[in-house]
Enzyme design. Structure first.
Site, short mmCIF file in Angstrom:
data_model
loop_
_atom_site.label_atom_id
_atom_site.label_comp_id
_atom_site.label_asym_id
_atom_site.label_seq_id
_atom_site.Cartn_x
_atom_site.Cartn_y
_atom_site.Cartn_z
N CYS A 84 0.85 -1.20 -0.01
CA CYS A 84 -0.23 0.10 0.09
C CYS A 84 0.71 1.24 0.15
O CYS A 84 0.44 2.23 -0.02
CB CYS A 84 -0.94 -0.02 1.20
SG CYS A 84 -2.04 -1.44 1.51
N HIS A 102 -5.84 1.79 5.69
CA HIS A 102 -6.57 1.06 4.71
C HIS A 102 -7.08 0.00 5.31
O HIS A 102 -6.70 -0.83 5.97
CB HIS A 102 -5.35 0.51 3.70
CG HIS A 102 -5.93 -0.32 2.56
ND1 HIS A 102 -7.06 0.01 1.85
CD2 HIS A 102 -5.38 -1.51 2.18
CE1 HIS A 102 -7.35 -1.06 1.22
NE2 HIS A 102 -6.34 -1.93 1.20
N HIS A 104 -10.04 -3.56 4.89
CA HIS A 104 -10.86 -4.23 4.21
C HIS A 104 -12.06 -4.52 4.89
O HIS A 104 -12.42 -5.62 5.04
CB HIS A 104 -9.92 -5.70 4.11
CG HIS A 104 -8.78 -5.56 3.18
ND1 HIS A 104 -8.26 -6.63 2.60
CD2 HIS A 104 -8.59 -4.62 2.53
CE1 HIS A 104 -7.18 -6.48 1.84
NE2 HIS A 104 -7.32 -5.04 1.83
N GLU A 125 -26.36 11.59 11.32
CA GLU A 125 -25.79 12.19 12.51
C GLU A 125 -24.10 11.94 12.09
O GLU A 125 -23.49 13.00 12.43
CB GLU A 125 -26.10 11.82 13.68
CG GLU A 125 -25.57 12.48 14.83
CD GLU A 125 -25.65 13.73 15.20
OE1 GLU A 125 -26.60 14.41 14.41
OE2 GLU A 125 -25.20 14.41 15.85
N HIS A 175 -13.24 -4.26 -2.36
CA HIS A 175 -11.87 -4.44 -1.83
C HIS A 175 -11.83 -3.80 -0.60
O HIS A 175 -11.86 -4.40 0.38
CB HIS A 175 -11.12 -3.77 -2.87
CG HIS A 175 -9.51 -3.65 -2.36
ND1 HIS A 175 -8.45 -3.39 -3.21
CD2 HIS A 175 -9.01 -3.73 -1.15
CE1 HIS A 175 -7.45 -3.57 -2.52
NE2 HIS A 175 -7.69 -3.72 -1.23
#
Ligand code: ZN
Length: 216
Positions: A84, A102, A104, A125, A175
């Protein structure tokens, strides 16, 4: 220890390890997926690739510059820099982020199945937890298409970040999601609020309620 002191008690590597353990319990970084990076000025700290995220310790982290060059690596030779990494660097360079996550998360994944190129919701909200967004606004998050290899997402992620300057996240179809903030605290808040909204929007659609329309 007072709240503010506790928030600053850990160095960035320790904080990444602590957040990985926490996000593992939420199912956001299971199966070695997902990750976190924290920036400190011109340096960034990142978890390694393809390892058990809840087992990480501070000594396992990489230090890179904002071009991705490794400044310091863990002693364990088997650890490799996160796949990443180019995506995290995009958020640092293009959005001046202080931290990127990141995830998943299934809420993120399922939301990408129910929307086209942009996730939208309004009058919820938890939207107020996203910097610059109010209850009556329409919250938008771009959705980019997945690729076989994570690093190939970098260009489309960068385009989405530039095209949606109010968004603090980019969804990746089938993903997960990339979420950032000015520091790790705001990035965590954003990640939690977005995840809540993704899950709520999917559930609303199941109930026949359009999350994009204000209440009557
Ligand atoms: Zn991923």
């Amino acid at each position: 220890m007072a709240y503010t002191h506790r928030m600053n008690a850990l160095d960035p590597k320790q904080r990444i390890a602590a957040l990985c353990k926490h996000f593992y319990t939420l199912g956001w970084v299971s199966g070695t997926g997902g990750g976190i990076a924290i920036r400190d000025g011109a340096r960034a700290f990142m978890a390694p690739s393809g390892i058990q995220k809840e087992q990480l310790e501070a000594e396992d982290m990489f230090t890179v510059d904002l071009d991705g060059a490794v400044l310091e690596r863990p002693n364990d030779d088997r650890l490799t820099l996160s796949a990443c990494s180019p995506l995290f660097l995009n958020a640092f360079r293009l959005r001046d982020a202080g931290a990127v996550m990141h995830s998943h998360s299934q809420n993120a994944l399922l939301a990408t199945l129910k929307y086209g190129s942009v996730f939208r919701c309004t009058h919820l909200e938890m939207m107020k937890g996203i910097a610059g967004t109010g209850y009556h606004d329409v919250l938008e998050v771009p959705i980019i298409e997945n690729t076989a290899h994570e690093c190939d997402l970098a260009d489309s992620l960068a385009e989405a970040m530039v095209a949606f300057p109010k968004a603090h996240a980019v969804l990746v179809r089938r993903h997960g999601v990339y979420v950032w903030g000015k520091d790790w605290i705001q990035a965590k808040t954003h990640a939690e609020c977005y995840d809540y909204l993704f899950g709520a929007a999917v559930r609303m659609k199941e109930l026949g309620v359009d999350p994009e329309r204000p209440p009557l």
